[in-house]
Design a protein around this motif. Structure first.
Motif, PDB file in Angstrom:
ATOM      1  N   ALA A 103      16.075   0.715 -18.265  1.00 37.08           N
ATOM      2  CA  ALA A 103      15.121   0.148 -17.313  1.00 37.08           C
ATOM      3  C   ALA A 103      15.132   1.026 -16.071  1.00 37.08           C
ATOM      4  O   ALA A 103      16.089   1.773 -15.825  1.00 37.08           O
ATOM      5  CB  ALA A 103      15.479  -1.294 -16.976  1.00 37.08           C
ATOM      6  N   TRP A 141      11.594  -4.153 -26.943  1.00 32.54           N
ATOM      7  CA  TRP A 141      11.419  -4.663 -25.587  1.00 32.54           C
ATOM      8  C   TRP A 141      12.236  -5.936 -25.400  1.00 32.54           C
ATOM      9  O   TRP A 141      12.367  -6.760 -26.315  1.00 32.54           O
ATOM     10  CB  TRP A 141       9.937  -4.963 -25.339  1.00 32.54           C
ATOM     11  N   LEU A 185      14.529  -7.893 -18.709  1.00 33.83           N
ATOM     12  CA  LEU A 185      15.726  -7.356 -18.073  1.00 33.83           C
ATOM     13  C   LEU A 185      16.758  -8.458 -17.853  1.00 33.83           C
ATOM     14  O   LEU A 185      17.957  -8.237 -18.000  1.00 33.83           O
ATOM     15  CB  LEU A 185      15.352  -6.678 -16.749  1.00 33.83           C
ATOM     16  N   GLN A 210      11.081  -4.927 -14.637  1.00 38.19           N
ATOM     17  CA  GLN A 210      11.672  -6.081 -15.331  1.00 38.19           C
ATOM     18  C   GLN A 210      11.651  -5.938 -16.852  1.00 38.19           C
ATOM     19  O   GLN A 210      12.095  -6.825 -17.566  1.00 38.19           O
ATOM     20  CB  GLN A 210      10.972  -7.384 -14.919  1.00 38.19           C
ATOM     21  N   ASP A 211      11.151  -4.781 -17.341  1.00 35.62           N
ATOM     22  CA  ASP A 211      11.025  -4.554 -18.773  1.00 35.62           C
ATOM     23  C   ASP A 211      12.099  -3.591 -19.275  1.00 35.62           C
ATOM     24  O   ASP A 211      12.010  -2.385 -19.057  1.00 35.62           O
ATOM     25  CB  ASP A 211       9.645  -3.967 -19.107  1.00 35.62           C
ATOM     26  N   ALA A 212      13.091  -4.119 -19.970  1.00 34.69           N
ATOM     27  CA  ALA A 212      14.076  -3.258 -20.633  1.00 34.69           C
ATOM     28  C   ALA A 212      13.434  -2.757 -21.919  1.00 34.69           C
ATOM     29  O   ALA A 212      12.718  -3.507 -22.593  1.00 34.69           O
ATOM     30  CB  ALA A 212      15.343  -4.045 -20.930  1.00 34.69           C
ATOM     31  N   HIS A 213      13.663  -1.499 -22.244  1.00 34.27           N
ATOM     32  CA  HIS A 213      13.013  -0.935 -23.423  1.00 34.27           C
ATOM     33  C   HIS A 213      13.908   0.085 -24.112  1.00 34.27           C
ATOM     34  O   HIS A 213      14.742   0.713 -23.481  1.00 34.27           O
ATOM     35  CB  HIS A 213      11.656  -0.314 -23.051  1.00 34.27           C
TER      36      HIS A 213
END
Length: 152
Positions: free
Chosen positions: A66, A85, A88, A128-131
């Motif tokens: 992130a 995805w 977070l 806020q997007d973990a990928h």
């Protein structure tokens, strides 16, 4: 997070005006092409990283990532890639590099959704997007991708 086709990018200009410069870069790229590498679009505010690589199956060691300073817009020029995805808030911090001047942190956890990107599609990822990018959809394939970094 936004998942769409590059042909629709103008739909997001009101929300993120910097995308106009991304669209201009894409027009030039489509007409003239570019070698793999990093290209400034608007100094350090917007830049593009053109990459070619082979996707691979997920392994235990792979972690989500992130970013805080930049939105990632990951666009597939050719090939097919799976990006996992998660929110977070639903993953656990393993290592952060923000305090060392970097814009990345690594996380462990479970994916909430998998996106399969094909030629002409993009996935825009916010802080806020973990990928977890670079994964094989069905089998390992060669991918050419542009990752646009858009300063928040």
């Amino acid at each position: 997070m936004i998942f769409d086709k590059m042909q629709n990018i103008s739909c997001y200009f009101d929300e993120i005006p910097q995308l106009k410069k991304v669209a201009e870069f894409m027009d030039d790229f489509n007409q003239n092409g570019r070698e793999d590498g990093t290209y400034e679009i608007d100094g350090k505010h917007i830049f593009a990283m053109i990459q070619s690589y082979r996707t691979k199956a997920q392994t235990y060691e792979m972690m989500f990532e992130a970013h805080k300073k930049y939105i990632d817009l990951q666009y597939i020029v050719s090939g097919i890639e799976k990006i996992r995805w998660a929110r977070l808030s639903s993953v656990h911090l393993v290592e952060e590099r923000y305090s060392q001047g970097g814009d990345i942190a690594f996380y462990e956890g479970d994916a909430l959704f998998d996106f399969t990107l094909t030629k002409g599609t993009f996935l825009m990822l916010y802080p806020q997007d973990a990928h977890l990018p670079g994964l094989s959809a069905d089998k390992d394939v060669n991918v050419r991708k542009i990752v646009f970094k858009i300063e928040i």
